[in-house]
Design a protein around this motif. Structure first.
Motif, PDB file in Angstrom:
ATOM      1  N   GLU A   1       0.830  -1.201   0.000  1.00 35.47           N
ATOM      2  CA  GLU A   1       0.000   0.000   0.000  1.00 35.47           C
ATOM      3  C   GLU A   1       0.865   1.252   0.000  1.00 35.47           C
ATOM      4  N   GLU A   2       1.874   1.294   0.845  1.00 37.46           N
ATOM      5  CA  GLU A   2       2.721   2.476   0.906  1.00 37.46           C
ATOM      6  C   GLU A   2       3.629   2.596  -0.315  1.00 37.46           C
ATOM      7  N   ALA A   3       3.995   1.455  -0.918  1.00 35.02           N
ATOM      8  CA  ALA A   3       4.780   1.508  -2.155  1.00 35.02           C
ATOM      9  C   ALA A   3       4.006   2.223  -3.255  1.00 35.02           C
ATOM     10  N   GLY A   4       2.679   2.116  -3.206  1.00 42.41           N
ATOM     11  CA  GLY A   4       1.848   2.781  -4.206  1.00 42.41           C
ATOM     12  C   GLY A   4       1.816   4.284  -4.079  1.00 42.41           C
ATOM     13  N   LYS A   5       2.451   4.817  -3.050  1.00 42.92           N
ATOM     14  CA  LYS A   5       2.515   6.273  -2.861  1.00 42.92           C
ATOM     15  C   LYS A   5       3.922   6.818  -3.074  1.00 42.92           C
ATOM     16  N   LEU A   6       4.842   5.931  -3.467  1.00 41.38           N
ATOM     17  CA  LEU A   6       6.255   6.292  -3.454  1.00 41.38           C
ATOM     18  C   LEU A   6       6.641   7.235  -4.589  1.00 41.38           C
ATOM     19  N   TRP A   7       6.118   7.002  -5.794  1.00 37.35           N
ATOM     20  CA  TRP A   7       6.507   7.869  -6.913  1.00 37.35           C
ATOM     21  C   TRP A   7       6.030   9.311  -6.712  1.00 37.35           C
ATOM     22  N   LYS A   8       4.934   9.495  -5.966  1.00 32.91           N
ATOM     23  CA  LYS A   8       4.456  10.855  -5.702  1.00 32.91           C
ATOM     24  C   LYS A   8       5.392  11.614  -4.766  1.00 32.91           C
ATOM     25  N   GLN A   9       6.263  10.895  -4.061  1.00 34.22           N
ATOM     26  CA  GLN A   9       7.223  11.538  -3.172  1.00 34.22           C
ATOM     27  C   GLN A   9       8.510  11.928  -3.909  1.00 34.22           C
ATOM     28  N   ALA A  10       8.629  11.508  -5.162  1.00 37.13           N
ATOM     29  CA  ALA A  10       9.832  11.776  -5.954  1.00 37.13           C
ATOM     30  C   ALA A  10       9.710  13.113  -6.685  1.00 37.13           C
ATOM     31  N   ALA A  11      10.824  13.537  -7.267  1.00 32.75           N
ATOM     32  CA  ALA A  11      10.828  14.777  -8.049  1.00 32.75           C
ATOM     33  C   ALA A  11       9.849  14.677  -9.215  1.00 32.75           C
ATOM     34  N   GLU A  12       9.296  15.799  -9.600  1.00 35.80           N
ATOM     35  CA  GLU A  12       8.331  15.821 -10.689  1.00 35.80           C
ATOM     36  C   GLU A  12       8.990  15.457 -12.016  1.00 35.80           C
ATOM     37  N   PRO A  13       8.240  14.804 -12.902  1.00 40.59           N
ATOM     38  CA  PRO A  13       8.790  14.480 -14.230  1.00 40.59           C
ATOM     39  C   PRO A  13       9.341  15.714 -14.933  1.00 40.59           C
ATOM     40  N   TYR A  14      10.517  15.524 -15.528  1.00 39.19           N
ATOM     41  CA  TYR A  14      11.206  16.529 -16.346  1.00 39.19           C
ATOM     42  C   TYR A  14      11.764  17.708 -15.536  1.00 39.19           C
ATOM     43  N   SER A  15      11.692  17.613 -14.209  1.00 39.64           N
ATOM     44  CA  SER A  15      12.321  18.638 -13.370  1.00 39.64           C
ATOM     45  C   SER A  15      13.838  18.461 -13.436  1.00 39.64           C
ATOM     46  N   ASP A  16      14.566  19.430 -12.884  1.00 40.15           N
ATOM     47  CA  ASP A  16      16.032  19.349 -12.907  1.00 40.15           C
ATOM     48  C   ASP A  16      16.535  18.078 -12.225  1.00 40.15           C
ATOM     49  N   LYS A  17      15.972  17.769 -11.072  1.00 38.04           N
ATOM     50  CA  LYS A  17      16.396  16.569 -10.344  1.00 38.04           C
ATOM     51  C   LYS A  17      16.085  15.310 -11.146  1.00 38.04           C
ATOM     52  N   TRP A  18      14.899  15.239 -11.681  1.00 39.29           N
ATOM     53  CA  TRP A  18      14.447  14.093 -12.486  1.00 39.29           C
ATOM     54  C   TRP A  18      15.392  13.889 -13.665  1.00 39.29           C
ATOM     55  N   ASN A  19      15.713  14.976 -14.347  1.00 41.16           N
ATOM     56  CA  ASN A  19      16.606  14.889 -15.511  1.00 41.16           C
ATOM     57  C   ASN A  19      18.031  14.516 -15.119  1.00 41.16           C
ATOM     58  N   SER A  20      18.531  15.061 -14.025  1.00 40.15           N
ATOM     59  CA  SER A  20      19.920  14.785 -13.653  1.00 40.15           C
ATOM     60  C   SER A  20      20.097  13.324 -13.254  1.00 40.15           C
ATOM     61  N   VAL A  21      19.122  12.769 -12.518  1.00 36.64           N
ATOM     62  CA  VAL A  21      19.201  11.359 -12.131  1.00 36.64           C
ATOM     63  C   VAL A  21      19.119  10.463 -13.357  1.00 36.64           C
ATOM     64  N   MET A  22      18.167  10.742 -14.234  1.00 30.81           N
ATOM     65  CA  MET A  22      18.029   9.921 -15.428  1.00 30.81           C
ATOM     66  C   MET A  22      19.268  10.003 -16.305  1.00 30.81           C
ATOM     67  N   ASN A  23      19.778  11.206 -16.513  1.00 34.20           N
ATOM     68  CA  ASN A  23      20.952  11.359 -17.375  1.00 34.20           C
ATOM     69  C   ASN A  23      22.152  10.587 -16.836  1.00 34.20           C
ATOM     70  N   GLU A  24      22.341  10.605 -15.524  1.00 35.16           N
ATOM     71  CA  GLU A  24      23.477   9.871 -14.965  1.00 35.16           C
ATOM     72  C   GLU A  24      23.265   8.362 -15.088  1.00 35.16           C
ATOM     73  N   MET A  25      22.037   7.899 -14.888  1.00 33.53           N
ATOM     74  CA  MET A  25      21.756   6.467 -15.055  1.00 33.53           C
ATOM     75  C   MET A  25      22.003   6.038 -16.501  1.00 33.53           C
ATOM     76  N   LEU A  26      21.669   6.894 -17.436  1.00 37.21           N
ATOM     77  CA  LEU A  26      21.930   6.593 -18.843  1.00 37.21           C
ATOM     78  C   LEU A  26      23.432   6.521 -19.115  1.00 37.21           C
ATOM     79  N   GLU A  27      24.171   7.451 -18.566  1.00 40.02           N
ATOM     80  CA  GLU A  27      25.627   7.458 -18.752  1.00 40.02           C
ATOM     81  C   GLU A  27      26.273   6.210 -18.167  1.00 40.02           C
ATOM     82  N   LEU A  28      25.714   5.718 -17.072  1.00 33.26           N
ATOM     83  CA  LEU A  28      26.264   4.541 -16.407  1.00 33.26           C
ATOM     84  C   LEU A  28      25.810   3.244 -17.068  1.00 33.26           C
TER      85      LEU A  28
END
Length: 531
Positions: A285-312
């Motif tokens: 039940e609580e896992a179903g609320k987890l993505w809402k606690q993360a940075a918004e899509p396409y925000s600076d944080k969202w992009n920086s995490v994704m870009n680094e994961m892609l590089e790795l």
């Protein structure tokens, strides 16, 4: 030991200090079905979806000698009679499959595929035949919960085609076979060396203290073993998904650890004060609320995490489908294949329970399903954008839990990737070539090209138009007489040049289920009801 195995399978504890005294499911019997490999086989007049991402083309004739593809020959144009002079020649000893109107795809690879378990009561034969009936010719078995030696035996027998089963890549649960808990980097490295010597293909982690985790990943990379992590909530505080990728992890399964890497104003999931991880309803039940606690899509944080994961170059194996019931329980519980193909023991395991893993329907209602629908929307965005930016995404079903049946759940995962935004050709590429890359077998598997192993599947309908045609039950179609009929369902699964009748595989499974129901005087009923 039985209770401990349930906890292990439930991922409620780490797989540490475990040996081959684990309760095990029945191993697959000697192979009695499948024809070939043939000295010379021709699949004639088929429409080819080769797995590279290229569009379908046909008619083509595909030639197989032994277990290798030796020719892919275009033999005409749609709507025009085939020029027989252009076709590869057959002799009296050639096996010919007339496949006009059919589609040929590479064998699918399930990258999160458990071979049942003692708690589910699913013999290996049952699981393997359901996989093969859906065109799955290779699996990555994460955790080896039936025991390391058990899994490695099945892997070897499958590689020799002594059993009816997909190719098996065994990823051993971290610590399995070690005498007690691994408590130092030195012990971690020694353990990795041990499983490599035994013939393992990789490691399944749930997380570990950073020095131990880092040492194990480094040693695995040094020895050429794959690594995958389910970032369990009990261990994600040590390393989130991005931190794992920085350590050299090659694959993230499920999605835990990614939202944690995207936190901006917290470090730990927002657990309620009465949360208890061993309470499965709390956990899911609580896992179903987890993505809402993360940075918004396409925000600076969202992009920086994704870009680094892609590089790795870390790979995502989302397993959307195993959580699908969380957003619509009744739909998954009433899936049409359960009556015919789900064993009574597995149905009992699925039912609401405070003990069985994934049976967390203690008080599951509208509010929980709405949270999960919103969770999926955000998760879909991340995975689709990861793919769009060049990231590698593979398919995994994690079936055997949460009303997900082996084989059928894999096709449901395809439908969910389609919902996330993947084109059908991208889905088939992820199901074959991208997975083969992770397994370091893309020079042998993953596409239908000359020189590669003959792992393929034939379906008598267009799966790009409707992915449901890949289900063993096919897809509903109303014919010219205004009658509902079924189209599709895999006709033949070809593994290592051996041709299996997929319908016969399903028939065998149906007979296993019927026999078990008769022995137990059992019928499937809905929880709390007698029907």
């Amino acid at each position: 030991m039985k209770n401990y195995l349930i906890l292990l399978t439930a991922l409620l504890t780490l797989t540490i200090g475990i040996n081959d005294t684990l309760a095990q499911v029945q191993e697959a019997p000697d192979r009695t079905m499948g024809e070939g490999p043939y000295d010379h086989m021709i699949i004639r007049g088929v429409t080819l979806v080769d797995g590279t991402g290229s569009p379908p083309r046909g008619p083509v004739d595909v030639v197989v000698k032994g277990n290798r593809i030796t020719s892919v020959q275009s033999v005409g144009y749609p709507g025009v009679p085939i020029d027989e002079d252009r076709r590869p020649q057959a002799n009296e000893d050639t096996k010919v499959i007339e496949a006009e109107g059919m589609y040929l795809l590479p064998g699918f690879i399930d990258m999160h595929a458990h071979t049942g378990g003692e708690a589910q009561g699913t013999p290996a034969e049952y699981v393997y035949k359901l996989w093969m009936a859906h065109g799955i010719t290779t699996v990555r078995e994460p955790g080896s919960f039936n025991g390391m030696d058990w899994t490695l035996r099945q892997k070897e027998r499958s590689s020799q085609n002594e059993i009816t089963a997909p190719r098996i890549f065994s990823y051993i649960g971290f610590g399995m076979g070690h005498d007690g808990e691994i408590t130092s980097p030195k012990e971690a490295r020694k353990w990795v060396q041990m499983i490599a010597d035994k013939g393992a293909d990789g490691i399944k982690f749930f997380g570990a203290p950073r020095p131990i985790y880092k040492a194990a990943i480094e040693e695995a990379n040094k020895l050429g073993l794959g690594t995958m992590t389910h970032h369990a909530q009990t261990r994600v505080v040590y390393n989130n998904a991005l931190e794992s990728a920085r350590l050299g992890l090659t694959s993230i399964t499920h999605w835990y650890g990614i939202p944690e890497a995207l936190f901006t104003d917290q470090q730990i999931q927002d657990y309620p004060a009465d949360y208890n991880y061993n309470n499965e309803q709390h956990r899911f039940e609580e896992a179903g609320k987890l993505w809402k606690q993360a940075a918004e899509p396409y925000s600076d944080k969202w992009n920086s995490v994704m870009n680094e994961m892609l590089e790795l170059d870390v790979t995502l194996n989302p397993t959307f489908t195993i959580y699908e019931a969380s957003r619509d329980l009744s739909a998954q519980r009433r899936a049409e294949w359960h009556e015919k193909y789900t064993l009574p023991s597995l149905w009992e395991f699925y039912k609401p329970s405070r003990i069985s893993h994934g049976s967390y329907w203690i008080n599951w209602g509208t509010e929980q399903e709405i949270d999960w629908k919103e969770n999926f929307d955000l998760w879909f965005k991340f995975v689709n954008e990861f793919k769009n930016r060049g990231g590698r995404v593979t398919l995994g079903s994690d079936a055997g839990y949460i009303y997900k049946l082996y084989g059928f759940g894999y096709i449901q995962e395809m439908e969910m990737l389609r919902e996330a935004g993947f084109h059908p050709l991208e889905i088939f590429q992820s199901a074959s070539l991208k997975a083969a890359e992770v397994l370091k077998m893309d020079d042998q598997l993953g596409t239908i090209e000359v020189g590669k192993l003959a792992d393929m599947m034939l379906v008598d309908a267009n799966p790009l138009k409707n992915l449901k045609t890949l289900y063993g039950t096919g897809a509903v179609h109303v014919n010219s007489d205004n009658e509902p009929v079924r189209i599709g369902g895999v006709e033949y699964t070809i593994k290592d040049g051996i041709v299996y009748d997929a319908k016969k595989l399903l028939q065998d499974v149906e007979e296993m289920v019927q026999k078990s129901k008769q022995e137990k005087n059992y019928q499937i009923t809905q929880p709390g009801l007698d029907y």
